[in-house]
Design a protein around this motif. Structure first.
Motif, PDB file in Angstrom:
ATOM      1  N   ARG A 168     -19.518   4.728 -50.010  1.00 57.67           N
ATOM      2  CA  ARG A 168     -18.485   3.722 -50.274  1.00 57.67           C
ATOM      3  C   ARG A 168     -17.947   3.092 -48.990  1.00 57.67           C
ATOM      4  NH1 ARG A 168     -16.163   3.595 -55.391  1.00 57.67           N
ATOM      5  NH2 ARG A 168     -16.866   5.249 -56.795  1.00 57.67           N
ATOM      6  N   TRP A 169     -17.860   3.886 -47.929  1.00 50.69           N
ATOM      7  CA  TRP A 169     -17.251   3.370 -46.708  1.00 50.69           C
ATOM      8  C   TRP A 169     -18.112   2.298 -46.057  1.00 50.69           C
ATOM      9  CZ3 TRP A 169     -12.357   4.125 -45.795  1.00 50.69           C
ATOM     10  CH2 TRP A 169     -11.729   5.209 -46.400  1.00 50.69           C
ATOM     11  N   LEU A 201     -17.700  -0.772 -47.995  1.00 49.82           N
ATOM     12  CA  LEU A 201     -16.420  -1.426 -47.714  1.00 49.82           C
ATOM     13  C   LEU A 201     -16.561  -2.494 -46.629  1.00 49.82           C
ATOM     14  CD1 LEU A 201     -13.281  -1.655 -47.750  1.00 49.82           C
ATOM     15  CD2 LEU A 201     -13.242   0.306 -46.180  1.00 49.82           C
ATOM     16  N   CYS A 244     -12.852  -4.248 -49.952  1.00 51.11           N
ATOM     17  CA  CYS A 244     -11.764  -3.375 -50.417  1.00 51.11           C
ATOM     18  C   CYS A 244     -11.786  -3.235 -51.935  1.00 51.11           C
ATOM     19  CB  CYS A 244     -10.419  -3.925 -49.950  1.00 51.11           C
ATOM     20  SG  CYS A 244     -10.142  -3.784 -48.169  1.00 51.11           S
ATOM     21  N   ILE A 245     -12.055  -4.347 -52.625  1.00 50.24           N
ATOM     22  CA  ILE A 245     -12.157  -4.279 -54.092  1.00 50.24           C
ATOM     23  C   ILE A 245     -13.401  -3.504 -54.481  1.00 50.24           C
ATOM     24  CG2 ILE A 245     -12.397  -5.656 -56.196  1.00 50.24           C
ATOM     25  CD1 ILE A 245     -10.888  -7.904 -54.731  1.00 50.24           C
ATOM     26  N   PHE A 303     -14.853  -1.200 -52.901  1.00 55.40           N
ATOM     27  CA  PHE A 303     -14.729   0.231 -52.587  1.00 55.40           C
ATOM     28  C   PHE A 303     -14.368   1.022 -53.846  1.00 55.40           C
ATOM     29  CE2 PHE A 303     -12.311   3.946 -51.214  1.00 55.40           C
ATOM     30  CZ  PHE A 303     -13.145   4.481 -50.250  1.00 55.40           C
ATOM     31  N   TYR A 304     -13.492   0.447 -54.665  1.00 52.76           N
ATOM     32  CA  TYR A 304     -13.069   1.104 -55.910  1.00 52.76           C
ATOM     33  C   TYR A 304     -13.902   0.665 -57.118  1.00 52.76           C
ATOM     34  CZ  TYR A 304      -9.002   2.378 -53.123  1.00 52.76           C
ATOM     35  OH  TYR A 304      -8.181   2.891 -52.138  1.00 52.76           O
ATOM     36  N   PHE A 305     -14.354  -0.590 -57.078  1.00 49.48           N
ATOM     37  CA  PHE A 305     -15.118  -1.127 -58.214  1.00 49.48           C
ATOM     38  C   PHE A 305     -16.401  -1.779 -57.683  1.00 49.48           C
ATOM     39  CE2 PHE A 305     -10.530  -1.681 -59.056  1.00 49.48           C
ATOM     40  CZ  PHE A 305     -10.381  -0.782 -60.105  1.00 49.48           C
ATOM     41  N   THR A 348     -12.080  -4.516 -65.804  1.00 47.71           N
ATOM     42  CA  THR A 348     -12.128  -4.452 -64.335  1.00 47.71           C
ATOM     43  C   THR A 348     -13.315  -5.242 -63.793  1.00 47.71           C
ATOM     44  OG1 THR A 348     -13.324  -2.333 -64.514  1.00 47.71           O
ATOM     45  CG2 THR A 348     -10.932  -2.247 -64.160  1.00 47.71           C
ATOM     46  N   GLY A 380     -12.093  -8.096 -61.505  1.00 45.57           N
ATOM     47  CA  GLY A 380     -12.601  -7.812 -60.166  1.00 45.57           C
ATOM     48  C   GLY A 380     -13.591  -8.863 -59.707  1.00 45.57           C
ATOM     49  N   THR A 418     -13.293 -10.953 -56.278  1.00 43.90           N
ATOM     50  CA  THR A 418     -14.306 -10.865 -55.221  1.00 43.90           C
ATOM     51  C   THR A 418     -14.976 -12.215 -54.984  1.00 43.90           C
ATOM     52  OG1 THR A 418     -15.935 -10.093 -56.861  1.00 43.90           O
ATOM     53  CG2 THR A 418     -14.784  -8.413 -55.553  1.00 43.90           C
TER      54      THR A 418
END
Length: 604
Positions: free
Chosen positions: A76-77, A80, A296-297, A299-301, A332, A336, A340
């Motif tokens: 995920r990082w 990101l 950033c979005i 990262f979660y979705f 989402t 999302g 994005t």
């Protein structure tokens, strides 16, 4: 005579053959551009998202991965920061070599059609292609139609310029390139041709000159693309059918939900676009910041990144299944994806807005279909159908292009049994969102397009009638038919009239003369008392009526090159209402043209 007709017929065939060849060449180049761009996208997804971040988004059924997936685990990082890296690369490329390639390319092509004579710099398609591929394959959210539309449009413009064709012919060839590019990349040749003709205007209006050329180019490009990547539709959808009239209610609710979501999409997109324009940093750094917000979005979705077509395919396959996270996932995905896309493209990144609209519309359609299926399962038996109809309705809401969108979604999903609910939803969504559009460069109608300036002089004049100008119709004094010329000379010295209607003893119009007509007898002093004004008047009076349109009035002015006409009653042609001047008619026309331009500016 026979040889003459044969020669004329041969000449027409040669002319048609020449233009057909031009449009086929445009189709070939647009098709090759679609092939190259498709390869670039697959290469980018493989080397950026898969090899770097271990992210492997699903593909729609009509597309197969060109590379075997790696075994890298999902990080995920890295995901990101990956969109920020892509934004930095694409931003430098665009703002260094072709700043007009920023944003979504379809809008730039629309602007070129209306305001630039169809001219697009030859470097723009190349920069747009590479920059868009970088933006979209590093996680930036956007669609493929923007860059491919500029590829086709750019070559059409280049070909017309090379052949030294007129602005009108360049516009047509440029629009044919749009249709070819979009029709091939989405495997929807008919929709591509209609889209190129419809997306130019806010009103439901087609550019008729574009449809056939775009159709030829689109078919050629589609065939070339499918020869390389295989035939078939982009999505594989079950054979949904509309069987229950009671579903009209849920479909109307769907249309209103899509309209509200569409307004949110447009407001978010242009709100973020304006925000980034106000930020005082070098332009090429802005897509990097937008990419970081996108990351950033994501990262979660993570499913809101890149293209997202594979998630529409999964939604089509599974929306009917009952599972707890279904509606949350779809909501989402929709919200999302809007955010994005707004950050990726609104910050100056490069990509289209049609692709995300398909994803958002399909997700919201799935939400509404699933809710109604849970509430009334005997009426809404196939919630997956709402995914397809939602795709069409949402893009209609944001694009003002209902007809081509219905055909688009039908061809993309190979689903033609939902035309009726699609037509209903698209019509309601269009009416609810007419004030808004994701394509800022659209103009209201052909009349207001600078590309057609001057073509609609007659059309505008025919909208108005003499009765609309009654405040400009001047009252005049009528001259008795038995007045002597001596008496008239005294009257003439005290008036500013130039045209003089002549009346009989019942005050009915019988003739007219002008100040020019009396010049020949003006100094005939010995005849002044013998000449009566009826002798100088023209009996065949050209008159106009309150019900006449202004086009016919101007035609009457030009019959004998006169500057003023008597306006007589519609009910009694002998009763004169006043005189109308040519100058007043032209001034009225100019005022209305200026009003239309001001209204267009206000809408923008």
């Amino acid at each position: 005579m026979g040889f003459s007709r044969i020669n004329q017929h041969s000449g027409k065939l040669a002319h048609a053959g020449k233009w057909t060849l031009y449009f086929m060449v445009i189709g070939i180049i647009a098709g090759l551009g679609a092939v190259v761009f498709h390869y670039l996208c697959h290469i980018g997804v493989h080397y950026f998202m898969d090899m770097v971040a271990g992210y492997r988004p699903p593909q729609p059924a009509g597309e197969h991965p060109l590379f075997s997936p790696t075994e890298r685990s999902f990080n995920r990082w890295l995901l990101l920061f990956l969109p920020a890296f892509g934004g930095l690369l694409s931003g430098w490329l665009v703002y260094t070599f072709a700043p007009e390639a920023e944003g979504h390319g379809t809008d730039a092509a629309i602007d070129a059609y209306h305001n630039k004579g169809g001219f697009i710099r030859s470097r723009v398609p190349v920069i747009k292609t590479v920059a868009s591929a970088i933006t979209l394959t590093t996680g930036g959210s956007g669609g493929r139609e923007g860059p491919i539309a500029q590829i086709g449009a750019g070559f059409g413009s280049f070909l017309a310029t090379t052949l030294k064709l007129s602005d009108r012919e360049r516009r047509i060839m440029m629009a044919a390139g749009i249709g070819a590019g979009v029709g091939s990349i989405f495997r929807a040749p008919l929709a591509g041709a209609l889209f190129a003709a419809e997306v130019l205007y806010k009103d439901p209006e087609f550019e008729s000159d574009v449809i056939i050329p775009a159709g030829i180019s689109s078919v050629v490009a589609y065939c070339l693309f499918c020869l390389v990547f295989g035939w078939g539709s982009l999505f594989d959808a079950p054979d949904f059918q509309f069987r229950n009239p009671l579903e009209i209610g849920p479909y109307v609710v769907l249309a209103l939900v899509l309209a509200a979501t569409g307004i949110f999409y447009i407001k978010s997109f242009y709100g973020i676009t304006k925000l980034f324009k106000r930020i005082r940093i070098p332009n090429h750094l802005k897509p990097c910041i937008g990419g970081l917000c996108t990351g950033c979005i994501g990262f979660y979705f993570p499913y809101t990144l890149a293209f997202g077509y594979g998630y529409v395919q999964e939604t089509l396959n599974t929306v009917g299944a009952i599972h707890e996270t279904g509606i949350w996932f779809l909501l989402t995905l929709a919200v999302g994806k809007i955010m994005t896309t707004s950050f990726s493209i609104g910050s100056g990144g490069s990509g289209g807005v049609f692709g995300p609209s398909v994803v958002v519309g399909g997700a919201m359609g799935g939400v509404v279909g699933k809710i109604f299926h849970d509430v009334m399962p005997t009426i809404v038996t196939e919630p997956g159908a709402y995914v397809i109809v939602g795709m069409a309705g949402f893009f209609t809401a944001v694009s003002n292009a209902p007809i081509s969108t219905i055909i688009f979604v039908s061809e993309m999903t190979n689903s033609y049994h939902l035309l009726m609910p699609s037509l209903l939803v698209c019509s309601v969504a269009y009416l609810a969102c007419r004030r808004w559009t994701i394509y800022e460069k659209q103009v209201k109608s052909r009349i207001e397009s600078p590309a057609h300036q001057g073509e609609f002089f007659v059309d505008i004049l025919q909208q108005f009638r003499v009765k609309d100008l009654m405040s400009r119709v001047r009252k005049v004094n009528m001259i008795p038919q038995d007045m002597s010329f001596r008496e008239f000379k005294r009257y003439f010295s005290e008036t500013k009239q130039h045209y003089f209607p002549v009346m009989d003893e019942n005050k009915r119009l019988i003739g007219i003369f002008s100040s020019t007509d009396i010049r020949s007898v003006l100094f005939s002093e010995g005849l002044e008392h013998l000449i009566l004004m009826k002798d100088l008047a023209t009996a065949g009076v050209i008159v106009t009526y309150p019900s006449d349109d202004l086009n016919s009035v101007l035609q009457k002015f030009t019959v004998k090159n006169i500057d003023s006409l008597p306006v007589v009653s519609d009910d009694d042609h002998g009763i004169i209402v006043g005189m109308i001047n040519r100058r007043e008619v032209i001034a009225f026309y100019n005022e209305n043209i200026n009003t239309m331009k001001e209204n267009r500016g206000t809408e923008k």
